[in-house]
Enzyme design. Structure first.
Site, mmCIF file in Angstrom:
data_model
loop_
_atom_site.group_PDB
_atom_site.id
_atom_site.type_symbol
_atom_site.label_atom_id
_atom_site.label_comp_id
_atom_site.label_asym_id
_atom_site.label_seq_id
_atom_site.Cartn_x
_atom_site.Cartn_y
_atom_site.Cartn_z
ATOM 1 N N ASP A 11 0.893 -1.159 0.000
ATOM 2 C CA ASP A 11 0.000 0.000 0.000
ATOM 3 C C ASP A 11 0.931 1.208 0.000
ATOM 4 O O ASP A 11 1.643 1.437 0.966
ATOM 5 C CB ASP A 11 -0.865 -0.049 1.266
ATOM 6 C CG ASP A 11 -1.660 1.245 1.500
ATOM 7 O OD1 ASP A 11 -1.474 2.213 0.742
ATOM 8 O OD2 ASP A 11 -2.458 1.257 2.456
ATOM 9 N N TYR A 228 1.808 1.414 14.898
ATOM 10 C CA TYR A 228 0.784 1.113 13.907
ATOM 11 C C TYR A 228 1.000 1.938 12.647
ATOM 12 O O TYR A 228 1.065 3.164 12.700
ATOM 13 C CB TYR A 228 -0.618 1.388 14.475
ATOM 14 C CG TYR A 228 -1.670 1.181 13.423
ATOM 15 C CD1 TYR A 228 -1.892 -0.099 12.912
ATOM 16 C CD2 TYR A 228 -2.393 2.237 12.904
ATOM 17 C CE1 TYR A 228 -2.815 -0.306 11.910
ATOM 18 C CE2 TYR A 228 -3.327 2.035 11.902
ATOM 19 C CZ TYR A 228 -3.531 0.762 11.411
ATOM 20 O OH TYR A 228 -4.434 0.559 10.414
ATOM 21 N N LYS A 231 -2.619 -1.856 8.039
ATOM 22 C CA LYS A 231 -2.700 -3.304 8.218
ATOM 23 C C LYS A 231 -1.877 -3.999 7.138
ATOM 24 O O LYS A 231 -1.585 -3.421 6.101
ATOM 25 C CB LYS A 231 -4.172 -3.730 8.213
ATOM 26 C CG LYS A 231 -4.469 -4.850 9.184
ATOM 27 C CD LYS A 231 -4.026 -4.565 10.609
ATOM 28 C CE LYS A 231 -4.258 -5.759 11.520
ATOM 29 N NZ LYS A 231 -3.752 -5.511 12.868
#
Ligand code: 13P
Ligand code: 13P
Ligand code: MG
Ligand code: MG
Length: 364
Positions: A11, A228, A231
């Site tokens: 991504d 984080y 995902k």
């Protein structure tokens, strides 16, 4: 002839938010792939996509974890990041966790699943791409495809499958692996893979040879980055037919949209919804998580395809069930089990909240 199938994904920017990819990124990716094919680096290629993730599906003769192939993927993602920046795409360069490429993509952010094998006279392969989830999302479907006779009747009636398969399971926390032989060690393996945030099926092999029949990507971004960043959004490839699960057996587990981790901010559970290519854009609460399946017939290393396997109306009930499950889970708002358990929230705001509250706790 032996070929290596490499599926490498990242991504590098979302359009809009985390829901899709901008056409400029697609164009950049296709240009790079076409050049690599013309230059003879790869034999054939196909661009795949789900949500804000782009996958390069490539065949070549350079083997597993080839520096040349991985560097090409890294350079391509870097160029796509430039396009993402030009158009102000969200999270441009999101999955490129290091400044420069060295050796292979391990630990660098992009996910990859690879297999080297002798091409059979007919070689059907399904490539699965998922968005808004983690690598362990493949555990249940892979178990069903290669070990559950209620899913795969071939395990019972095809003499070439009757002995079962060997499964490599990786422990993503302690970075170790173990190989199970099924069906004999079914219960031992289930004890591990039932915890998909830690134990992940990495590869599956025939029992009578070391030939791989399935492979997954297992990178976990938060473990690499220590925070984080988005995902993992994993990929997987499954070879089918002639002593392996039939195509329909490899697709059947997705008729149940099992609950996976990764929805909204990577911090919620949601159903994994199988969708056709045109519906691969997670929008509601950035989801629900979804999976596309690209079908190919490999011929002399060429990827004949893709076919959009989940476009079939026979997955409509799975989609309906997924949407009902999404409604049901959403009603829990910020409560578990919709929100991930506390241990899994370690890399979001949880540590800073606990730090802030530390002095206000009294013994009870
Ligand atoms: P065919 O006999 O048409 O090859 O089909 C076999 C099969 O695997 C169907 O599930
Ligand atoms: P991605 O991992 O697909 O970038 O999604 C991140 C996110 O925060 C969605 O809410
Ligand atoms: Mg994103
Ligand atoms: Mg994504």
């Amino acid at each position: 002839m032996k070929y290596t199938l490499s599926i490498i994904k990242a991504d590098v920017g979302g359009f809009v938010g985390h829901s899709d990819v901008h056409p400029a990124l697609r164009e950049e990716c296709e240009e790079c792939l076409a050049k690599a094919k013309k230059d003879g680096l790869i034999i054939d290629c196909c661009r795949g996509e789900v949500g804000d993730d782009i996958a390069m599906i490539m065949t070549h003769d350079k083997g597993l974890e080839s520096e040349e192939i991985h560097k090409f993927a890294w350079d391509t993602f870097t160029k796509m990041t430039e396009a993402a920046k030009k158009y102000g795409q969200y999270g441009a360069g999101q999955d490129l966790l290091v400044d420069a490429f060295s050796g292979n993509l391990k630990g660098m952010g992009p996910g990859f699943a690879e297999m080297t094998f002798e091409e059979r006279p007919s070689e059907p392969i399904i490539v699965y791409l998922a968005d808004k989830t983690e690598p362990g999302a493949w555990n249940m479907p892979l178990y069903k495809i290669f070990a559950d006779p209620f899913n795969t009747i071939g395990l019972v009636i095809d003499p070439n499958m009757h002995e079962g398969f060997r499964f490599e399971v990786d422990d993503l926390i302690d970075e170790r692996k173990i190989v199970f032989s099924l069906p004999e060690e079914m219960y031992d393996m289930l004890a591990l893979i039932g915890s998909p945030s830690r134990y992940v099926i990495k590869q599956i092999f025939r029992k009578d040879s070391d030939e791989p029949v399935a492979a997954t990507s297992t990178q976990r971004l938060f473990l690499m980055a220590g925070r984080y960043v988005g995902k993992d959004d994993p990929v997987m490839a499954v070879r089918c037919q002639s002593g392996l699960p039939a195509v329909g057996e490899a697709l059947e587990p997705f008729s149940f949209p099992h609950v996976v981790a990764g929805w909204m901010r990577g911090s919620h559970h949601g159903p994994l919804m199988p969708v056709g290519f045109k519906d691969d854009t997670p929008t509601r609460f950035d989801g629900p998580p979804r999976v596309v399946a690209m079908g190919f017939q490999l011929k002399d290393g060429m990827l004949v395809g893709p076919r959009d396997m989940f476009a079939d109306i026979s997955y409509d009930n799975a989609r309906r069930l997924a949407l009902d499950a999404a409604d049901f889970l959403r009603r829990h708002g910020p409560f578990e089990p919709h929100r991930l358990p506390q241990e899994e929230m370690e890399y979001t705001t949880m540590p800073s909240i606990m730090k802030k509250l530390k002095d206000r706790f009294e013994s009870a």
